[in-house]
Design an enzyme around this catalytic site. Structure first.
Site, short mmCIF file in Angstrom:
data_model
loop_
_atom_site.label_atom_id
_atom_site.label_comp_id
_atom_site.label_asym_id
_atom_site.label_seq_id
_atom_site.Cartn_x
_atom_site.Cartn_y
_atom_site.Cartn_z
N LYS A 1 41.90 37.30 44.77
CA LYS A 1 41.38 35.97 44.47
C LYS A 1 42.47 34.91 44.59
CE LYS A 1 38.91 37.63 40.79
NZ LYS A 1 38.88 37.54 39.36
N GLU B 1 37.29 38.39 35.90
CA GLU B 1 37.91 37.22 35.29
C GLU B 1 37.39 36.01 36.08
OE1 GLU B 1 42.21 37.00 35.46
OE2 GLU B 1 42.15 35.05 34.46
N ARG C 1 41.22 50.85 44.66
CA ARG C 1 40.76 49.53 45.13
C ARG C 1 40.40 49.60 46.60
NH1 ARG C 1 42.83 45.52 41.93
NH2 ARG C 1 42.37 43.75 43.26
P1 ATP Z 1 41.94 39.89 42.12
O1 ATP Z 1 43.32 40.42 42.30
O2 ATP Z 1 41.24 39.62 43.39
O3 ATP Z 1 41.88 38.73 41.17
P2 ATP Z 1 41.17 41.48 39.93
O4 ATP Z 1 41.18 42.96 39.83
O5 ATP Z 1 42.18 40.73 39.17
O6 ATP Z 1 41.16 41.09 41.44
P3 ATP Z 1 38.92 40.98 38.28
O7 ATP Z 1 38.09 39.76 38.23
O8 ATP Z 1 39.75 41.29 37.13
O9 ATP Z 1 39.76 40.88 39.59
O10 ATP Z 1 38.04 42.24 38.70
C1 ATP Z 1 36.80 42.62 38.14
C2 ATP Z 1 36.57 44.07 38.45
O11 ATP Z 1 36.56 44.27 39.86
C3 ATP Z 1 37.70 44.93 37.89
O12 ATP Z 1 37.13 46.07 37.27
C4 ATP Z 1 38.50 45.30 39.10
O13 ATP Z 1 39.14 46.52 38.95
C5 ATP Z 1 37.45 45.30 40.22
N1 ATP Z 1 38.08 45.02 41.50
C6 ATP Z 1 38.83 43.95 41.82
N2 ATP Z 1 39.29 44.04 43.08
C7 ATP Z 1 38.82 45.21 43.58
C8 ATP Z 1 38.96 45.88 44.83
N3 ATP Z 1 39.68 45.36 45.82
N4 ATP Z 1 38.34 47.07 44.98
C9 ATP Z 1 37.59 47.58 43.99
N5 ATP Z 1 37.43 47.00 42.79
C10 ATP Z 1 38.03 45.83 42.58
MG MG Z 2 43.03 39.21 38.36
#
Ligand code: ATP
Ligand code: MG
Length: 563
Positions: free
Chosen positions: A271, A36, A261
């Site tokens: 983020k 995102e 994760r």
């Molecule tokens: P954040 O909470 O930091 O915003 P998110 O999962 O909402 O993380 P996205 O931009 O939706 O962030 O993530 C893109 C991809 O990266 C998704 O498939 C997500 O599962 C993966 N991802 C995000 N954080 C991690 C992590 N800590 N370890 C492994 N994969 C991750």
């Molecule tokens: Mg997110």
């Protein structure tokens, strides 16, 4: 350059893919990395990027980059740009670039079709009422009073939702699944909400926006994704994912698989929280070298190869993936060891006079840029009558086991002679100002006669040394889990309370003249001190600026134990 050994081997997702390829269930692997664009990518995303792009690489498949841009409030083009740059810097190139927002029209058409099939309805409950109707983990929910609206009425209301006739939040479109389902995600999930927010790509065209689960499943189906990989928190959303792709008219059925994760101790992988550090000025920006963002790690001097090695080491599984910073730093060190040429830097100098220095007799030697890579070349290490050494390499009153310089003691100057400390010059307060030493001219390329000299120290000729700014970075937080510390009241404390006040120190140091020829983002090992990189933005050949990437050994653990 990528090669297949650089990726995690033998994990459960690879087994699934190999079976699917063998059984013919899938002809070509197609994955996607779906960020995102609401912030810069962090080390957790690096794991996901290496997994998705790595699998496409290993199995001669394809990986798309898809921006999941369904929350316009927090998304921006700046984040899109940074994400693309980070993925490429890590060594990957996507097959197609997509935006969920490019599918808004199709997503709308599928919603209309779901209404026509009696599988979706417009609801007038507000958020609070919806919560009350939803039930709990132990109690079933109740049907909304609007659930049995006719298809015609739903079609009309949904069209008027799109047309902007209703205020924000006053209506939603929900799937008609099962309010008594054990899995709360199946209790008539909302798939559209009314939000009058400017979207970074579609502008003000839409006042209704589709929800993540609905959008994600359909986007995967549209792009023919074979293995849709996400983190474990989406496991309980999988039945909804499957429901959506089974209930729309689309040929391709993608499948979702979940892995754990990455969590990095002494760091933060969210983020939202990283954004807080930026907004509250705790760091200089998303790419501050202390940030666990990909752009921050890049500026710190981490290499794409080192990060890929780290991702391989942390592996892929469903069990908890909490990793100490030392694993990350270890992988970076390991990569830098063979690729970073060496130079000498003196961070905290004192002067030394070589009292028997003699132009006619005293010689200088060449030093290799890398002990195991002669192809990196050599340079002269010019010795002169006065040199700088590291203040820490001299002790008036040495502790037991000290091997460096002491009054009357001997050490070897790296790539040069053995010298002996004849006189210590101190100021009125007793501070050591300079040292006077003699050279043993027999020792340039030979061992000293009749005694052992163990210590070797680094030095720079005062005539040749050039000045540089050096930023010594340390961990950003002082505790393992800054976002999981509770106070006496049982509430989480704000993670910014645990920022390390000494996470950066800028000093004026002395380095070899080669620093005046370097481009930004050039990595060197400062012998005996650590790996350093010229800053991506602030460095110029005239005014060199180095960032410490990582020390040569893991000193953090020892410090932590002392405290
Ligand atoms: P954040 O909470 O930091 O915003 P998110 O999962 O909402 O993380 P996205 O931009 O939706 O962030 O993530 C893109 C991809 O990266 C998704 O498939 C997500 O599962 C993966 N991802 C995000 N954080 C991690 C992590 N800590 N370890 C492994 N994969 C991750
Ligand atoms: Mg997110």
């Amino acid at each position: 350059m990528l090669n297949k050994d650089q990726f995690a081997d033998n994990h459960f997702i690879r087994s699934i893919i190999e079976e699917d390829l063998q059984s013919g269930k899938c002809q070509q692997v197609i994955t996607r990395f779906p960020p995102e664009p609401n912030g810069y990518l962090h080390v957790g995303h690096a794991k996901s990027i290496c997994l998705n792009f790595g699998l496409a690489y290993i199995y001669d498949g394809l990986c798309n980059l898809r921006f999941d841009d369904t929350n316009p409030e927090k998304e921006s083009d700046e984040y899109v740009r940074s994400i693309k740059e980070d993925v490429q810097w890590l060594g990957f190139q996507w097959h197609e670039e997509h935006y969920a927002s490019d599918y808004f029209e199709r997503l709308y058409d599928y919603a209309v079709a779901l209404i026509q099939d009696g599988k979706a309805y417009v609801d007038d409950l507000d958020a609070e009422e919806m919560r009350q109707y939803r039930g709990t983990l132990t109690e079933p929910g109740r049907n909304s009073p609007y659930r049995e609206r006719s298809v015609e009425e739903n079609l009309d209301l949904f069209a008027r939702m799109r047309g902007g006739e209703f205020p924000d939040g006053s209506k939603t479109l929900r799937l008609k699944i099962d309010m008594a389902a054990g899995n709360i995600n199946l209790r008539d999930p909302v798939i559209y909400r009314i939000r009058r927010v400017h979207h970074h790509r579609t502008g003000d065209k839409w006042v209704i926006y589709p929800m993540y689960d609905y959008t994600h499943a359909i986007s995967d189906a549209i792009e023919n994704i074979t293995h849709s990989l996400c983190t474990l928190e989406f496991e309980s959303h999988r039945p909804l994912y499957d429901w959506v792709v089974e209930n729309i008219a689309i040929a391709h059925q993608p499948h979702q698989y979940e892995f754990s994760r990455l969590e990095l101790l002494y760091s933060i992988t969210s983020k939202r929280k990283l954004n807080q550090l930026v907004v509250q000025d705790h760091v200089s920006g998303w790419d501050d070298p202390r940030m666990p963002t990909i752009s921050g790690m890049r500026r710190r001097g981490y290499t794409p190869e080192g990060l890929r090695l780290f991702a391989k080491r942390v592996g892929i599984s469903k069990s908890e993936n909490v990793v100490d910073m030392s694993v990350l730093e270890g992988a970076i060190r390991e990569d830098l060891e063979s690729v970073a040429p060496r130079m000498i830097a003196v961070l905290n100098p004192i002067k030394m006079e070589l009292i028997n220095f003699d132009e006619a007799v005293t010689q200088s030697r060449e030093a290799p840029y890398h002990p195991h890579h002669p192809e990196m070349g050599e340079r002269l290490m010019p010795l002169s009558k006065t040199i700088y050494i590291e203040a820490d390499d001299f002790a008036l009153d040495p502790p037991k086991g000290w091997q460096r310089l002491t009054p009357g003691g001997e050490v070897r100057l790296r790539y040069s002679y053995v010298i002996k400390c004849e006189e210590v010059v101190q100021d009125a307060s007793g501070r050591v100002v300079s040292l006077k030493c003699t050279i043993d001219h027999e020792t340039l390329a030979a061992k000293p006669q009749g005694r052992k000299v163990k210590g070797v120290i680094h030095w720079l000729s005062t005539e040749h040394a050039v000045s540089a700014k050096v930023r010594l970075y340390d961990r950003l937080f002082t505790v393992e889990r800054p976002d999981a510390v509770r106070g006496d009241d049982g509430q989480y404390r704000d993670f910014t309370e645990f920022l390390n006040p000494a996470s950066v120190t800028e000093i004026d140091a002395l380095v070899e003249p080669v620093a005046n020829t370097l481009a930004p983002e050039t990595r060197y090992q400062f012998e005996r001190l650590g790996y350093f990189v010229t800053d991506r933005y602030d460095h110029t050949p005239e005014n060199p600026v180095f960032n410490r990437t990582v020390t040569l050994r893991d000193t953090w653990q020892a410090q932590a134990e002392k405290k």
